[in-house]
Design an enzyme around this catalytic site. Structure first.
Site, PDB file in Angstrom:
ATOM      1  N   SER A  61      38.808  51.613  43.533  1.00 31.00           N
ATOM      2  CA  SER A  61      39.481  51.109  43.822  1.00 31.00           C
ATOM      3  C   SER A  61      40.723  52.697  43.071  1.00 31.00           C
ATOM      4  O   SER A  61      41.702  51.644  43.419  1.00 31.00           O
ATOM      5  CB  SER A  61      39.564  50.055  42.646  1.00 31.00           C
ATOM      6  OG  SER A  61      39.106  48.397  43.726  1.00 31.00           O
ATOM      7  N   LYS A  64      42.855  53.288  45.076  1.00 29.36           N
ATOM      8  CA  LYS A  64      44.097  52.730  46.685  1.00 29.36           C
ATOM      9  C   LYS A  64      45.947  52.983  46.031  1.00 29.36           C
ATOM     10  O   LYS A  64      46.122  52.973  47.430  1.00 29.36           O
ATOM     11  CB  LYS A  64      44.108  51.334  45.373  1.00 29.36           C
ATOM     12  CG  LYS A  64      42.727  49.950  46.352  1.00 29.36           C
ATOM     13  CD  LYS A  64      42.379  49.164  45.769  1.00 29.36           C
ATOM     14  CE  LYS A  64      41.002  47.875  46.403  1.00 29.36           C
ATOM     15  NZ  LYS A  64      40.569  47.444  45.976  1.00 29.36           N
ATOM     16  N   TYR A 189      37.754  52.333  54.797  1.00 26.98           N
ATOM     17  CA  TYR A 189      37.975  51.963  53.464  1.00 26.98           C
ATOM     18  C   TYR A 189      36.507  51.925  52.599  1.00 26.98           C
ATOM     19  O   TYR A 189      36.732  52.267  51.155  1.00 26.98           O
ATOM     20  CB  TYR A 189      38.290  50.073  53.557  1.00 26.98           C
ATOM     21  CG  TYR A 189      37.743  49.761  52.505  1.00 26.98           C
ATOM     22  CD1 TYR A 189      39.100  50.239  51.353  1.00 26.98           C
ATOM     23  CD2 TYR A 189      36.754  48.640  51.640  1.00 26.98           C
ATOM     24  CE1 TYR A 189      38.590  48.816  49.879  1.00 26.98           C
ATOM     25  CE2 TYR A 189      37.253  48.131  50.447  1.00 26.98           C
ATOM     26  CZ  TYR A 189      38.255  48.502  49.922  1.00 26.98           C
ATOM     27  OH  TYR A 189      38.244  48.338  48.056  1.00 26.98           O
ATOM     28  N   TYR A 241      44.386  45.043  38.329  1.00 29.01           N
ATOM     29  CA  TYR A 241      44.245  43.508  38.476  1.00 29.01           C
ATOM     30  C   TYR A 241      44.320  42.022  37.686  1.00 29.01           C
ATOM     31  O   TYR A 241      45.662  42.823  37.177  1.00 29.01           O
ATOM     32  CB  TYR A 241      42.163  42.649  38.821  1.00 29.01           C
ATOM     33  CG  TYR A 241      41.592  43.917  39.661  1.00 29.01           C
ATOM     34  CD1 TYR A 241      42.013  44.566  40.620  1.00 29.01           C
ATOM     35  CD2 TYR A 241      40.714  45.053  38.867  1.00 29.01           C
ATOM     36  CE1 TYR A 241      41.544  45.534  41.538  1.00 29.01           C
ATOM     37  CE2 TYR A 241      40.398  46.024  39.431  1.00 29.01           C
ATOM     38  CZ  TYR A 241      40.786  46.671  40.525  1.00 29.01           C
ATOM     39  OH  TYR A 241      39.827  47.508  41.277  1.00 29.01           O
ATOM     40  N   VAL A 259      35.687  50.103  40.091  1.00 28.72           N
ATOM     41  CA  VAL A 259      34.148  49.153  40.582  1.00 28.72           C
ATOM     42  C   VAL A 259      33.493  50.430  39.975  1.00 28.72           C
ATOM     43  O   VAL A 259      32.133  50.678  39.054  1.00 28.72           O
ATOM     44  CB  VAL A 259      34.264  48.339  40.421  1.00 28.72           C
ATOM     45  CG1 VAL A 259      34.411  47.498  40.164  1.00 28.72           C
ATOM     46  CG2 VAL A 259      33.280  48.993  42.230  1.00 28.72           C
TER      47      VAL A 259
END
Ligand code: GLN
Length: 305
Positions: A61, A64, A189, A241, A259
Site C-alpha cells: 500500500s 497508493k 493493482y 488507515y 502490509v
C-alpha cells in the site's frame, strides 16, 4: 547520524516480537519477522542507513500515494475526486462496509483498497501493458532506481487470493463508478502492490515528495506541486488507515504504510524516510516500524505540527 539510527533500530527491534507477518497473501509469510531497517535521505542527498536496509520487500500500500499522484496528473482533481472521496474512513484498509451505505457509493479515500483500486483504474494508457509501463517509469523516476521490478511470486499470490479486492472492484463496476475492465484493473493493482523496493527506494520517493515533486538529483519536476501537496495531506489523514490519528499525534510525519512491512515518511523540505519491519500490528502497520518512526521524529524534532 548513522549511530543514532543504529541505536533506534536496536532499541525498537524487540517490538517485532509483538506482531506478525501478513499471512492473507500467502507469499508474504516468507518474510523474516524480526527484520527492521531504516534509511533517511535529506535534501542534499545524504543517505543514512541502519539495520536490515538491503532487504527487498514488496511496496504494497505504500504504492497508493504514488499512483494517486499519477492519476491526479493524468485526470485532474475534479475527475479523480468525483470517483474517490477525501475523508478518512476510520475502517480497516480492506473494509467493504461503507461502500454500499454511503451515498454516492464512492470509496472514502484513495489510501484504502477500494479507493486505490479506483485510482489505478484512472491511470492512462493505450492498453494495460502501456499503463503498467507508465506506472513503472513513474516509480523508477521517483525512486531514482531504474531496476525496480514486480516480484512475480507475490503478484501471482495476490492475484490468486485477492477475492476481497475483486469483490470491491466488481461492486464499484456495478455502481457505474469503475468503468474499465475489472480484471485488467485488478491485474495492474496487484502488480503495483508487488513492486519490490528497499528502504532506500522509499526514502528517495519520500524526499522527492518533501521537495514537492522536484527530483533532488536531476532537479526535474516529477510531480506537480499542487498534486504533491494533496498526496501528502492524504498521508497525514489516511496514510496509516484507522491508526492515522494516533500516528499523527505520536509521530507527526506524513507517512504511508503497507502490509509488506514498509513505511514511507516525508518531512516537508527536510527529508524522506524509509522503514521496513514485516511484523505487523492488528491494523496492518509495521509494529516496530511505527515505533522507529516515533523515535526518529522525537530524536530529530520532525513532527510537522
Ligand atoms: N496488496 C494489498 C491488498 O490489496 C495491499 C494492502 C496493504 O498494504 N495494506 O490487500
Amino acid at each position: 547520524m548513522e549511530k543514532i539510527l543504529q541505536k533506534i533500530v536496536y532499541d525498537n527491534k524487540r517490538y517485532t516480537e509483538y506482531g506478525n507477518v501478513a499471512t492473507y497473501i500467502p507469499e508474504l509469510r516468507k518474510a523474516n519477522k524480526n527484520d527492521l531497517g531504516i534509511c533517511i535521505i535529506d535534501m542534499d542527498n545524504n543517505i543514512y542507513e541502519a539495520g536490515n536496509c538491503n532487504e527487498k520487500f514488496t511496496i504494497q500500500s505504500v504504492s497508493k500515494p504514488i499512483t494517486l499522484a499519477l492519476a491526479l496528473m493524468d485526470n485532474g482533481k475534479d475527475k479523480v475526486f468525483s470517483k474517490v472521496g477525501m475523508e478518512p474512513s476510520g475502517d480497516p484498509f480492506n473494509s467493504i462496509m461503507k461502500l454500499e451505505t454511503s451515498k454516492p457509493s464512492i470509496p472514502y479515500n484513495p489510501m484504502i483498497n477500494a479507493g486505490a483500486i479506483m485510482i489505478t483504474s484512472m491511470i492512462k494508457g493505450r492498453n494495460n501493458g502501456d499503463k503498467l509501463n507508465r506506472m513503472m517509469n513513474f516509480f523508477k523516476n521517483l525512486s531514482g532506481n531504474k531496476n525496480l521490478s514486480v516480484n512475480e511470486d507475490v503478484y501471482m499470490s495476490e492475484k490468486l487470493t485477492g477475492d476481497r479486492n475483486r469483490a470491491m472492484a466488481y461492486f464499484l463496476k456495478s455502481e457505474g463508478i469503475l468503468t474499465e475492465n475489472v480484471e485488467d484493473v485488478l491485474d495492474l493493482y496487484f502488480k503495483q502492490c508487488s513492486i519490490e523496493v528497499t528502504v532506500r527506494d522509499l526514502a528517495r520517493i519520500g524526499v522527492n515528495l518533501a521537495g514537492n515533486g522536484i527530483d533532488i538529483l536531476t532537479r526535474k519536476r516529477l510531480i506537480d506541486e499542487d498534486v504533491s501537496k494533496v498526496v501528502k495531506t492524504f498521508m497525514v489523514t489516511c496514510g496509516m488507515y484507522d491508526a492515522s490519528g494516533e500516528y499523527a499525534i505520536n509521530v507527526g510525519i506524513p507517512s504511508k504504510s503497507g502490509v509488506g512491512g514498509g513505511i514511507m515518511g516525508t518531512v516537508p523540505n527536510k527529508m524522506g524516510i524509509g522503514v521496513f519491519g514485516p511484523s505487523l500490528d492488528e491494523k496492518g502497520n509495521s509494529i516496530a516500524g511505527i515505533k522507529s518512526m516515533e523515535s526518529v521524529s522525537q530524536k530529530f524534532g520532525l513532527s510537522i505540527f
